[in-house]
Design a protein around this motif. Structure first.
Motif, PDB file in Angstrom:
ATOM      1  N   ALA A 186      45.375  41.539  35.038  1.00  0.00           N
ATOM      2  CA  ALA A 186      45.686  42.468  33.950  1.00  0.00           C
ATOM      3  C   ALA A 186      45.257  41.896  32.605  1.00  0.00           C
ATOM      4  O   ALA A 186      44.769  42.630  31.729  1.00  0.00           O
ATOM      5  CB  ALA A 186      47.181  42.778  33.935  1.00  0.00           C
ATOM      6  N   ALA A 187      45.427  40.590  32.421  1.00  0.00           N
ATOM      7  CA  ALA A 187      45.019  39.952  31.165  1.00  0.00           C
ATOM      8  C   ALA A 187      43.510  40.073  30.974  1.00  0.00           C
ATOM      9  O   ALA A 187      43.035  40.334  29.847  1.00  0.00           O
ATOM     10  CB  ALA A 187      45.449  38.484  31.161  1.00  0.00           C
ATOM     11  N   PHE A 188      42.744  39.884  32.051  1.00  0.00           N
ATOM     12  CA  PHE A 188      41.285  40.008  31.956  1.00  0.00           C
ATOM     13  C   PHE A 188      40.883  41.456  31.691  1.00  0.00           C
ATOM     14  O   PHE A 188      39.951  41.704  30.911  1.00  0.00           O
ATOM     15  CB  PHE A 188      40.622  39.494  33.237  1.00  0.00           C
ATOM     16  N   PHE A 221      31.615  43.050  31.168  1.00  0.00           N
ATOM     17  CA  PHE A 221      31.470  42.611  32.559  1.00  0.00           C
ATOM     18  C   PHE A 221      32.791  42.059  33.085  1.00  0.00           C
ATOM     19  O   PHE A 221      33.235  42.408  34.177  1.00  0.00           O
ATOM     20  CB  PHE A 221      30.363  41.558  32.672  1.00  0.00           C
ATOM     21  N   PHE A 222      33.432  41.174  32.311  1.00  0.00           N
ATOM     22  CA  PHE A 222      34.715  40.623  32.722  1.00  0.00           C
ATOM     23  C   PHE A 222      35.758  41.723  32.897  1.00  0.00           C
ATOM     24  O   PHE A 222      36.483  41.779  33.901  1.00  0.00           O
ATOM     25  CB  PHE A 222      35.219  39.605  31.693  1.00  0.00           C
ATOM     26  N   ILE A 228      38.180  46.689  38.572  1.00  0.00           N
ATOM     27  CA  ILE A 228      37.903  47.049  39.969  1.00  0.00           C
ATOM     28  C   ILE A 228      38.865  46.314  40.908  1.00  0.00           C
ATOM     29  O   ILE A 228      39.323  46.862  41.917  1.00  0.00           O
ATOM     30  CB  ILE A 228      36.441  46.710  40.334  1.00  0.00           C
ATOM     31  N   LEU A 229      39.189  45.067  40.583  1.00  0.00           N
ATOM     32  CA  LEU A 229      40.058  44.255  41.439  1.00  0.00           C
ATOM     33  C   LEU A 229      41.538  44.587  41.279  1.00  0.00           C
ATOM     34  O   LEU A 229      42.321  44.370  42.203  1.00  0.00           O
ATOM     35  CB  LEU A 229      39.847  42.771  41.124  1.00  0.00           C
ATOM     36  N   LEU A 332      37.678  53.819  36.477  1.00  0.00           N
ATOM     37  CA  LEU A 332      36.607  54.826  36.466  1.00  0.00           C
ATOM     38  C   LEU A 332      35.491  54.413  35.513  1.00  0.00           C
ATOM     39  O   LEU A 332      34.302  54.503  35.852  1.00  0.00           O
ATOM     40  CB  LEU A 332      37.177  56.183  36.061  1.00  0.00           C
ATOM     41  N   ILE A 333      35.857  53.932  34.334  1.00  0.00           N
ATOM     42  CA  ILE A 333      34.845  53.449  33.382  1.00  0.00           C
ATOM     43  C   ILE A 333      34.083  52.264  33.964  1.00  0.00           C
ATOM     44  O   ILE A 333      32.863  52.143  33.802  1.00  0.00           O
ATOM     45  CB  ILE A 333      35.517  53.060  32.048  1.00  0.00           C
ATOM     46  N   ALA A 334      34.808  51.390  34.668  1.00  0.00           N
ATOM     47  CA  ALA A 334      34.170  50.221  35.288  1.00  0.00           C
ATOM     48  C   ALA A 334      33.156  50.642  36.345  1.00  0.00           C
ATOM     49  O   ALA A 334      32.064  50.061  36.440  1.00  0.00           O
ATOM     50  CB  ALA A 334      35.238  49.317  35.911  1.00  0.00           C
ATOM     51  N   ILE A 335      33.499  51.639  37.129  1.00  0.00           N
ATOM     52  CA  ILE A 335      32.563  52.135  38.153  1.00  0.00           C
ATOM     53  C   ILE A 335      31.301  52.684  37.489  1.00  0.00           C
ATOM     54  O   ILE A 335      30.171  52.427  37.934  1.00  0.00           O
ATOM     55  CB  ILE A 335      33.247  53.210  39.019  1.00  0.00           C
TER      56      ILE A 335
END
Length: 436
Positions: A186-188, A221-222, A228-229, A332-335
């Motif tokens: 969550a922090a990342f 990227f991070f 996603i994880l 969704l944004i990450a995908i």
């Protein structure tokens, strides 16, 4: 406001502020180290400029995090003496180790900030990595202490006495791994999206585009990888909570009736009086699957738990929905972002994707605040789950409401100062770091 509510409100306010500083302090040094590594490998000055700019941000949040964390430590003893009297000897080890990690982080940060052109370049980079590792360790150790409150272990509780104390078992309690994993990711997510959003906004304004593009790429990227994880760690956490704290899960989902093939509720307004949820979307069997990995399993509802042990359903449910909703939006944004990297690289320079990240800037920290609300409010009325009630741990000292008002003013002032300092730093970037 009575003293009990004032004490809880002050603790919530302090934690709410500190968790933001902590997340950034845990994660930003890794962003800084990646930018520094790119500069060492490529020799491009833009990465050196990014590293220096981010290191100044790390210094700001380290200082404010140190102050807010120290306040929290004092508040545990001043507001909750009943808790510390019994719990201190049991879960003191992670706090002691956290202090050690904090001092290592402080020393390494000093080396990094003042080591430019003084140390071997790779040793200098290594000190930055140490800042990140020690900061991450510090956060995990604090979460281990909080996890003990949700899953107390490492002692025998006999006739009101805490006997046969084992601090190692207490630190590595049943909840520490899932909580630490969920909080770390969550922090990342939160820091990655916040930093990427700020740099995306600056790109949209056409300011220092090269500098902000490199910064955006690292942070995005991070943040996207973590987004996603995060559902995977969330699934582990939900299954763990279903076993250890069925009342918390029931409050999270406003699940009033014990049943098999329980429905997962999306949205809705809990009607606590009539034991139902209005205006909700129900997915049959999905709560059973989320809790136990089987669509037909029985999920304990609030009807199986004494009313005096019920958490506040409304707050816990809405906080959980806010956390999940924010997390799903970022996923969704990450995908979209990773699809762009893979198939549509031209999207990465499009205004619409930059606007997505700019809009999503606060989402990660909204999710973090909501998640901590679920963790803490969902455990009520216990401060040590099934052992000590929160009302039994509060200080008998009167006038806590005045302390709450004072600390509210202090934290609001601190927030204004931090925002001003960050704003000034971002404005200075154009003058100092816009180099090819």
């Amino acid at each position: 406001m009575d003293d009990f509510i004032a004490a809880r409100s002050q603790m919530a306010l302090s934690l709410g502020f500190h968790i933001i500083f902590s997340c950034i302090g845990m994660v930003m040094p890794f962003f800084m180290a990646v930018a520094h590594f790119y500069w060492l490998r490529t020799g491009q000055d833009v990465y050196k400029n990014v590293t220096k700019a981010w290191s100044q941000g790390v210094a700001i949040f380290f200082a404010t995090g140190a102050v807010s964390g120290t306040v929290l430590s004092f508040e545990l003893g001043l507001l909750w003496p009943g808790f510390m009297k019994h719990a201190g000897p049991i879960f003191g080890m992670p706090f002691s180790l956290e202090g050690t990690a904090f001092f290592i982080e402080a020393i390494a940060l000093g080396f990094f900030l003042y080591g430019w052109d003084r140390f071997n370049k790779w040793f200098h980079w290594f000190t930055g990595v140490v800042v990140g590792v020690s900061g991450l360790a510090s956060g995990i150790l604090v979460v281990a202490a909080n996890a003990w409150m949700n899953s107390p272990s490492g002692f025998d509780y006999v006739n009101g006495q805490y006997l046969n104390i084992d601090p190692i078992e207490a630190m590595f309690n049943d909840a520490w791994f899932t909580q630490a994993l969920h909080m770390t990711i969550a922090a990342f997510v939160a820091t990655g999206f916040a930093v990427a959003g700020v740099h995306a906004f600056m790109i949209l304004k056409g300011q220092n585009v090269l500098f902000h593009t490199k910064s955006f790429t690292i942070a995005a990227f991070f943040g996207c990888a973590a987004a996603i994880l995060q559902p995977l760690s969330g699934d582990l956490s939900a299954k763990d909570v279903a076993i250890r704290q069925p009342a918390k899960l029931a409050a999270m989902e406003a699940h009033f009736k014990t049943e098999k093939s329980a429905s997962l509720i999306v949205g809705g307004i809990p009607d606590v009086k009539n034991k139902k949820v209005d205006y909700a979307i129900k997915l049959p069997g999905f709560l059973s699957f989320l809790a136990h990995g089987d669509f037909k399993s029985e999920v304990t509802g609030l009807d199986k738990i004494p009313a005096k042990n019920h958490p506040p359903v409304m707050i816990t449910h809405f906080a959980f929905q806010m956390m999940v909703g924010s997390g799903m939006a970022m996923m969704l944004i990450a995908i979209i972002y990773f699809f762009s990297l893979w198939k549509q690289k031209r999207w990465l320079s499009s205004n619409w994707i930059l606007k997505l990240f700019a809009i999503a800037t606060p989402l990660g920290f909204i999710a973090v605040e909501a998640g901590w609300t679920v963790t803490e409010v969902g455990r009520q009325p216990w401060i040590i789950y099934n052992i000590m009630r929160t009302a039994d741990a509060v200080t008998p000292m009167p006038g806590i409401s005045y302390s709450f008002y004072l600390f509210s003013a202090i934290y609001i002032s601190l927030a204004i100062i931090v925002i001003f300092m960050l704003y000034r730093q971002i404005k200075m970037v154009g003058k100092l770091y816009d180099k090819p």
